[in-house]
Motif scaffolding. Structure first.
Motif: not given
Lengths: 273, 273
Positions: A85-87, A89-95, A129-131, A135-137
């Motif tokens: 779950d934390d990862n 969020r990290a993906v969302e932040e990177a995006a 990966v899918p998430y 998000h294009g990250v």
């Protein structure tokens, strides 16, 4: 005769100026005409995500990476889910930040069982990966030096990072080459070639002799024994032409005025990278 | 269910009781009924070679190894020759002491050129072999942890040690497996199998978390994260049934009374090795 490396590729990994806030680091880069910055999540959190994005964009900086996702292994399924779950969020932040890549520091074993920890890393990446894709990250698996195997990463070699990346699309999962973590490896240049098309980040610093400290012993490029430009050239031969982050954990550098650190980086970069 | 390891295989690597002289270490082993000892050259030199031999024989101890030869790479041909000469003296000492093996800590690069240093290691071993053979001394290549690549050994993995040993007769050149140096390696168990018939030494200690120091951070077996008995069993499956050295660089252990350290070794050995 080696080609000096273009300063247009220079990126400040903001841990190098650890005392600076995100705003101070961005403003420092703007003053020094450094075009890229790599952000750390705790610095982004301190400034606020939306505000961080605004600060970076207003300064016209590009974000080479967000540090860091990963830390997948944990003793229980619940805790591993929390890490995932934390990862996300990290993906969302990177995006949100427009980062080129989310760097994965994969994490240590929660106990003595390093094989299980390595399986959990592979599973964690597979689930993430899918998430990340939606998000294009891009995800960048960074092998850490084996001296961090017990506390930071059971992924300790480029061979291992390549093997973890291989089941996934090269557009989606790549590897990050940090000279400090990989310079000792007898198999390094073969594994860099093996990573062709998969390298999504390149970090520089140096290995100081005598080495005083596991974490804080890194040095400025040119102060140590790493064949940095040789590694840089092989990474380029493997297709990587993107930003090059200067990432240094060193108390003396952290204690120095940030503008002086950036000036020294700019001086050493064409000379030693 | 694992088989506890027989105390008849226990060897004190005398660096573990660093404050003890050779005589004190030998007497300590005799008191504790430890049948093997590994000697260090500076301790032998302090006691005198002939006297060291006499002390060890009088106590009925067997010498598992002499530490250490190696340190082959150097900037000039003259200096490399001087290193080779010193290695020949180490061979003579090992023969005189009746040591099972001379341990080779191969040395760092004198500069940034790690490839040349690795070639000098291979050349140094090649030149040393006939002399060792004529003295009835086996050479044991010990890969060191990659965190020592800049200061102690450009040989950083068991794969590399195996490759260095391979051109030579298995009776003459083998490898030494030290759990502290190799535990992190994703290729470890395959390389131990690859070393079948070539393993001439096995060293135990532990990797403590958090790791406070590069050199002095080792711990007593059971105090850290290494899967020691798993490694021991795989080393046995590869044919090694010889002495097992306890080799610990740790200030707290060095500061403790030697007899207490030996008692703790004897307690932990069947439990964790």
């Amino acid at each position: 005769m080696r080609q000096p490396c273009d300063l247009k590729r220079l990126s400040l990994n903001q841990i190098t100026t650890e005392r600076w806030s995100l705003r101070e680091a961005v403003e420092g880069c703007a003053r020094a005409d450094i075009p890229w910055i790599a952000l750390w999540r705790h610095k982004v959190a301190a400034a606020g995500l939306a505000e961080s994005r605004r600060i970076v964009r207003d300064a016209g900086l590009k974000v080479s990476s967000l540090c860091r996702g990963g830390m997948f292994p944990a003793a229980t399924a619940d805790e591993r889910q929390a890490r995932l779950d934390d990862n996300r969020r990290a993906v969302e932040e990177a995006a949100e930040l427009g980062a080129e890549v989310l760097v994965l520091v994969c994490g240590p074993a929660p106990d003595r069982d390093i094989d299980s920890a390595r399986r959990w890393v592979a599973e964690g990446i597979e689930k993430l990966v899918p998430y990340a894709q939606s998000h294009g990250v891009k995800l960048g698996i960074e092998p850490l030096h084996p001296m961090y195997a017990a506390e930071r990463s059971v992924v300790v070699s480029l061979a291992q990072a390549n093997a973890l990346a291989e089941p996934h699309s090269a557009d989606q999962v790549g590897v990050v080459v940090d000279v400090f973590h990989v310079w000792w490896d007898p198999d390094l240049y073969r594994q860099i070639a093996q990573a062709s098309g998969r390298i999504v980040g390149f970090h520089v610093s140096d290995w100081i002799v005598p080495t005083q400290d596991l974490l804080m012993g890194r040095g400025m490029m040119g102060d140590g024994v790493i064949e940095i430009s040789r590694i840089r050239e092989s990474v380029e031969a493997a297709g990587y032409r993107g930003p090059i982050e200067v990432e240094i954990f060193n108390q003396a550098i952290w204690d120095a005025p940030g503008d002086e650190v950036l000036a020294l980086m700019k001086q050493r970069f064409p000379e030693y990278v």
